[in-house]
Design a protein around this motif. Structure first.
Motif, PDB file in Angstrom:
ATOM      1  N   GLU A  45     -26.653 -32.720   2.669  1.00 28.83           N
ATOM      2  CA  GLU A  45     -25.749 -31.613   2.984  1.00 28.83           C
ATOM      3  C   GLU A  45     -26.504 -30.327   2.699  1.00 28.83           C
ATOM      4  OE1 GLU A  45     -22.394 -32.242   0.491  1.00 28.83           O
ATOM      5  OE2 GLU A  45     -21.700 -34.025   1.584  1.00 28.83           O
ATOM      6  N   GLN A  46     -26.526 -29.424   3.650  1.00 28.53           N
ATOM      7  CA  GLN A  46     -27.339 -28.214   3.539  1.00 28.53           C
ATOM      8  C   GLN A  46     -26.489 -26.960   3.724  1.00 28.53           C
ATOM      9  OE1 GLN A  46     -31.177 -28.026   5.746  1.00 28.53           O
ATOM     10  NE2 GLN A  46     -30.311 -26.213   6.728  1.00 28.53           N
ATOM     11  N   THR A  47     -26.726 -25.964   2.887  1.00 25.19           N
ATOM     12  CA  THR A  47     -26.055 -24.670   3.003  1.00 25.19           C
ATOM     13  C   THR A  47     -27.113 -23.574   3.003  1.00 25.19           C
ATOM     14  OG1 THR A  47     -24.107 -25.478   1.809  1.00 25.19           O
ATOM     15  CG2 THR A  47     -24.376 -23.091   1.979  1.00 25.19           C
ATOM     16  N   GLN A  57     -24.045 -20.781   6.349  1.00 19.90           N
ATOM     17  CA  GLN A  57     -24.173 -21.746   7.435  1.00 19.90           C
ATOM     18  C   GLN A  57     -24.334 -23.128   6.821  1.00 19.90           C
ATOM     19  OE1 GLN A  57     -27.564 -20.327   9.589  1.00 19.90           O
ATOM     20  NE2 GLN A  57     -26.569 -18.422  10.202  1.00 19.90           N
ATOM     21  N   GLN A  58     -23.496 -24.059   7.239  1.00 20.54           N
ATOM     22  CA  GLN A  58     -23.509 -25.392   6.654  1.00 20.54           C
ATOM     23  C   GLN A  58     -23.887 -26.434   7.696  1.00 20.54           C
ATOM     24  OE1 GLN A  58     -19.505 -25.468   4.959  1.00 20.54           O
ATOM     25  NE2 GLN A  58     -20.350 -24.959   2.951  1.00 20.54           N
ATOM     26  N   THR A 177     -31.570 -21.492   0.691  1.00 16.64           N
ATOM     27  CA  THR A 177     -31.145 -22.777   1.242  1.00 16.64           C
ATOM     28  C   THR A 177     -30.913 -23.750   0.097  1.00 16.64           C
ATOM     29  OG1 THR A 177     -32.417 -22.454   3.279  1.00 16.64           O
ATOM     30  CG2 THR A 177     -31.778 -24.714   2.731  1.00 16.64           C
TER      31      THR A 177
END
Length: 215
Positions: A45-47, A57-58, A177
């Motif tokens: 899972e990236q933010t 932005q996810q 990030t």
């Protein structure tokens, strides 16, 4: 740019870390993690948070890798994008646009966040490591690249029980990030075919050495 590959980070299974490493500081846990990990697969899972603080932005997806230098990083939401490193080239396929970008990897992984996952394991040759203290139930490591051109200024890696749980990266533009790993399988057998890529028929291909591949 929302579709930028960010290096990411993986967890080390409890069975691969002895009790002594669980009590070790973050730097020692990271060393043992890198030493013991040859392959992995799982989900991420990236933010991404811009310096301006606008809405984060996810994204989320799956990954697999085999050291050194071979990896598959696939964004599944909110857009579909596939990144494949075959040890020599990085292939980036935007499914919506049916566009492929290919770049030579060379020694580029050496001092980037991706090296924690996919690199040769020469951590202290490429990074300055320091203990970052304990917070949020994690032992933190602060890492800075020793060479210029890595694309990021600083990185924080959070570990617990010998596992890498979280990575936070700040790039040269002030963008941060964060990558979490809800599922991480250590040292599974991984099909080598997952690290080969052939541009789909009709795709617009941009970059170097596009004649080879194999998806």
């Amino acid at each position: 740019m929302k579709r930028v590959f960010a290096g990411a980070v993986m967890a080390m299974g409890l069975l691969l870390a002895g009790p002594a490493s669980w009590a070790a500081g973050g730097v020692e846990q990271l060393r043992q993690f890198v030493k013991a990990t040859r392959s992995a697969e799982g989900e991420f899972e990236q933010t991404v948070l811009a310096k301006s603080g606008r809405k984060p932005q996810q994204a989320a997806g799956s990954f697999a890798f085999s050291r050194p230098g071979k990896f598959r990083w696939e964004y599944q939401t909110p857009y579909q994008q596939l990144l494949v490193g075959d040890g020599e080239r990085l292939w980036i396929w935007d499914r919506d646009l049916n566009q492929v970008t290919v770049k030579r990897i060379g020694d580029a992984l050496g001092a980037t966040p991706a090296a924690i996952l996919f690199g040769s394991g020469d951590l202290e040759q490429n990074f300055e490591l320091a203990e970052g203290g304990d917070s949020e139930g994690l032992a933190w490591v602060e890492a800075r690249p020793k060479q210029e051109g890595s694309g990021f200024e600083a990185m924080r890696i959070g570990l617990a029980g010998g596992q890498v749980k979280r990575m936070e990266m700040r790039d040269n533009f002030g963008q941060t990030t964060t990558v979490l790993f809800p599922r991480f399988v250590l040292n599974p057998p991984v099909d080598a075919g997952r690290f080969r890529f052939m541009p789909p028929t009709g795709a617009d291909v941009i970059g170097d050495d596009t004649t080879k591949g194999g998806r």
